[in-house]
Design a protein around this motif. Structure first.
Motif, PDB file in Angstrom:
ATOM      1  N   GLU A 144      -3.961  -0.639  -8.756  1.00  0.00           N
ATOM      2  CA  GLU A 144      -4.178   0.712  -8.956  1.00  0.00           C
ATOM      3  C   GLU A 144      -4.513   1.487  -7.529  1.00  0.00           C
ATOM      4  O   GLU A 144      -4.140   2.669  -7.220  1.00  0.00           O
ATOM      5  CB  GLU A 144      -5.249   1.001 -10.134  1.00  0.00           C
ATOM      6  N   SER A 159      -1.927   6.388  -1.776  1.00  0.00           N
ATOM      7  CA  SER A 159      -2.801   5.609  -2.459  1.00  0.00           C
ATOM      8  C   SER A 159      -4.288   5.887  -1.981  1.00  0.00           C
ATOM      9  O   SER A 159      -4.449   6.270  -0.656  1.00  0.00           O
ATOM     10  CB  SER A 159      -2.385   3.933  -2.456  1.00  0.00           C
ATOM     11  N   VAL A 189       0.903  -1.122  -0.012  1.00  0.00           N
ATOM     12  CA  VAL A 189      -0.019   0.121   0.101  1.00  0.00           C
ATOM     13  C   VAL A 189       0.849   1.290  -0.052  1.00  0.00           C
ATOM     14  O   VAL A 189       1.670   1.531   1.071  1.00  0.00           O
ATOM     15  CB  VAL A 189      -0.970   0.145   1.201  1.00  0.00           C
ATOM     16  N   ALA A 190       0.944   2.036  -1.060  1.00  0.00           N
ATOM     17  CA  ALA A 190       1.609   3.376  -1.133  1.00  0.00           C
ATOM     18  C   ALA A 190       1.078   4.379  -0.247  1.00  0.00           C
ATOM     19  O   ALA A 190      -0.208   4.327  -0.023  1.00  0.00           O
ATOM     20  CB  ALA A 190       1.601   3.845  -2.538  1.00  0.00           C
ATOM     21  N   ALA A 192      -3.946   0.355  -4.624  1.00  0.00           N
ATOM     22  CA  ALA A 192      -2.691   0.436  -3.979  1.00  0.00           C
ATOM     23  C   ALA A 192      -1.848   1.199  -4.066  1.00  0.00           C
ATOM     24  O   ALA A 192      -0.818   1.380  -3.293  1.00  0.00           O
ATOM     25  CB  ALA A 192      -2.533  -1.172  -3.592  1.00  0.00           C
ATOM     26  N   GLY A 193      -1.705   1.555  -5.470  1.00  0.00           N
ATOM     27  CA  GLY A 193      -0.678   2.289  -5.985  1.00  0.00           C
ATOM     28  C   GLY A 193       0.847   1.716  -6.143  1.00  0.00           C
ATOM     29  O   GLY A 193       1.754   2.217  -5.941  1.00  0.00           O
ATOM     30  N   ASP A 194       0.593   0.252  -6.262  1.00  0.00           N
ATOM     31  CA  ASP A 194       1.814  -0.685  -6.399  1.00  0.00           C
ATOM     32  C   ASP A 194       1.680  -1.306  -7.723  1.00  0.00           C
ATOM     33  O   ASP A 194       0.751  -1.972  -7.971  1.00  0.00           O
ATOM     34  CB  ASP A 194       1.526  -1.528  -5.407  1.00  0.00           C
TER      35      ASP A 194
END
Length: 412
Positions: A402, A337, A333-334, A404-406
């Protein structure tokens, strides 16, 4: 004297055998623990039926692999295939041992059945009534998982010959028929509605009976955690094979080590509890459950062993796992995000992606350093740097990555 079904060599697809063994092994775990939870002889008998089917599958798989090896290079590539076949059979045998706790009426404290619903999703069997709204409709038309959160993980139906068959990986196009036995998985509150819609009868959850001895309560809690971790390890092991992911395989190894430690603590608490209850024989079932659960985690490690050892596994392994149409992903998890700072429920992860988050691991340096949250619920918080282990479709995995930003990567 045991007299099993005679099995002779016949040309079969190794991929098809491996895929069926994977689906059956996962179903066996669900059914076996559900049989214990509900004290259900019917579910336990289904486990033993499927266990016999697994015996046939593993023999067919071994014969086909042996016929395919023609050189030292073939042997090196196919050795992991034999390992997966053997490990899947171990899962099956362990599930059979769990089912026998019910069928042979081995002692089991009521606190065991009380603890399981609080810890994990429940599995129940519901037979579709003739006048059920589900009869004659597909799973896609029913839209059960989206509307209720309950999944149909298998369908058992009787053919005209009277011989039962299983649909172990039902999809949106699977038509539900009157008389089908649905294996449903979900939380108690959600299961009630689906069960009553399918059967027309009332759903009766297992009666709860709290533990009266602290050490017994600790022993039961440790077994529940072992169960959750072992199930997760099996999921991750197959995911490691599918994507040749050493990162996921290492998670399996850590889970297996955790289960070993839990079993050691379980043994100590059980021995202490035995001295404080009137009938220590009732603890036999707990001992059987712990032993079988530990075997399942060991088998998960064996499934992922080829990846851990850096062996070049035969492509048929990944192809077989891919047949199930479900993928395992491991995403971080970014900080910026859409998931960070909310809970699984608040971020509507399942609704938005169709993916099920089966575990969350807290990052190093957190106040709960490296802690696993197994089978997280809607209230589970999602924090920056958390590692999510999720299972679902490829399209769902892309959407979750998308959120999670990963960026999605299966070859960590």
């Amino acid at each position: 004297m045991y007299r099993g079904e005679r099995v002779e060599y016949e040309p079969v697809s190794v991929k098809a055998v491996l895929s069926e063994m994977k689906d059956t092994a996962e179903l066996l775990i669900d059914l076996a623990y559900s049989a214990v939870l509900h004290g259900s002889d019917d579910l336990a008998a289904e486990v033993l039926t499927l266990e016999r089917r697994m015996d046939v599958l593993q023999l067919q798989g071994r014969m086909s692999v042996l016929m395919a090896a023609r050189s030292p290079e073939d042997a090196e590539e196919l050795a992991p295939v034999l390992g997966v076949i053997e490990a899947s059979e171990k899962v099956s045998n362990a599930a059979g041992d769990i089912a026998k706790v019910v069928l042979e009426e081995v002692g089991l404290p009521d606190a065991m059945r009380a603890a399981l619903p609080e810890a994990v999703e429940t599995v129940v069997r519901a037979t579709v009534a003739d006048d059920s709204p589900y009869a004659g409709r597909t799973l896609g038309e029913v839209n059960m998982e989206t509307e209720t959160g309950v999944r149909v993980i298998a369908v058992r139906r009787d053919q005209a010959t009277g011989k039962a068959s299983w649909v172990t990986n039902p999809g949106r196009e699977t038509t539900l028929r009157a008389g089908d036995a649905l294996i449903l998985r979900g939380f108690e509150a959600d299961l009630r509605e689906v069960y009553e819609t399918a059967t027309g009868g009332a759903y009766e959850p297992p009666a709860a009976a709290p533990a009266t001895v602290d050490d017994l309560e600790r022993a039961v809690d440790s077994i529940v955690t072992m169960k959750n971790m072992s199930e997760l390890a099996v999921d991750l092991a197959y995911g490691a094979l599918l994507f040749d992911s050493r990162g996921v395989a290492e998670e399996v190894a850590e889970l297996e080590a955790e289960v070993d430690q839990l079993e050691s603590r379980f043994e100590a608490w059980t021995l202490r509890a035995a001295a404080r209850i009137d009938d220590p024989v009732q603890l036999r079932g707990l001992v059987h459950l712990a032993s079988a659960t530990e075997v399942i985690s060991d088998a998960a490690l064996e499934i992922s062993e080829a990846v851990l050892r850096g062996l070049t596994a035969h492509p048929v392994l990944a192809e077989a796992v891919e047949e199930s149409d479900e993928v395992i992903v491991r995403l971080s998890v970014a900080p910026d995000s859409a998931l960070a700072g909310g809970t699984v429920g608040e971020r509507r992860v399942t609704d938005e992606t169709g993916m099920r988050v089966i575990a969350v691991r807290r990052p190093a340096g957190d106040d709960r350093d490296g802690e696993w949250v197994v089978s997280p619920g809607p209230e589970t918080p999602l924090r920056a740097a958390d590692v999510l282990i999720a299972k679902g479709t490829r399209a769902g995995a892309e959407r979750l990555s998308e959120l999670a930003g990963d960026p999605l990567s299966f070859d960590e």
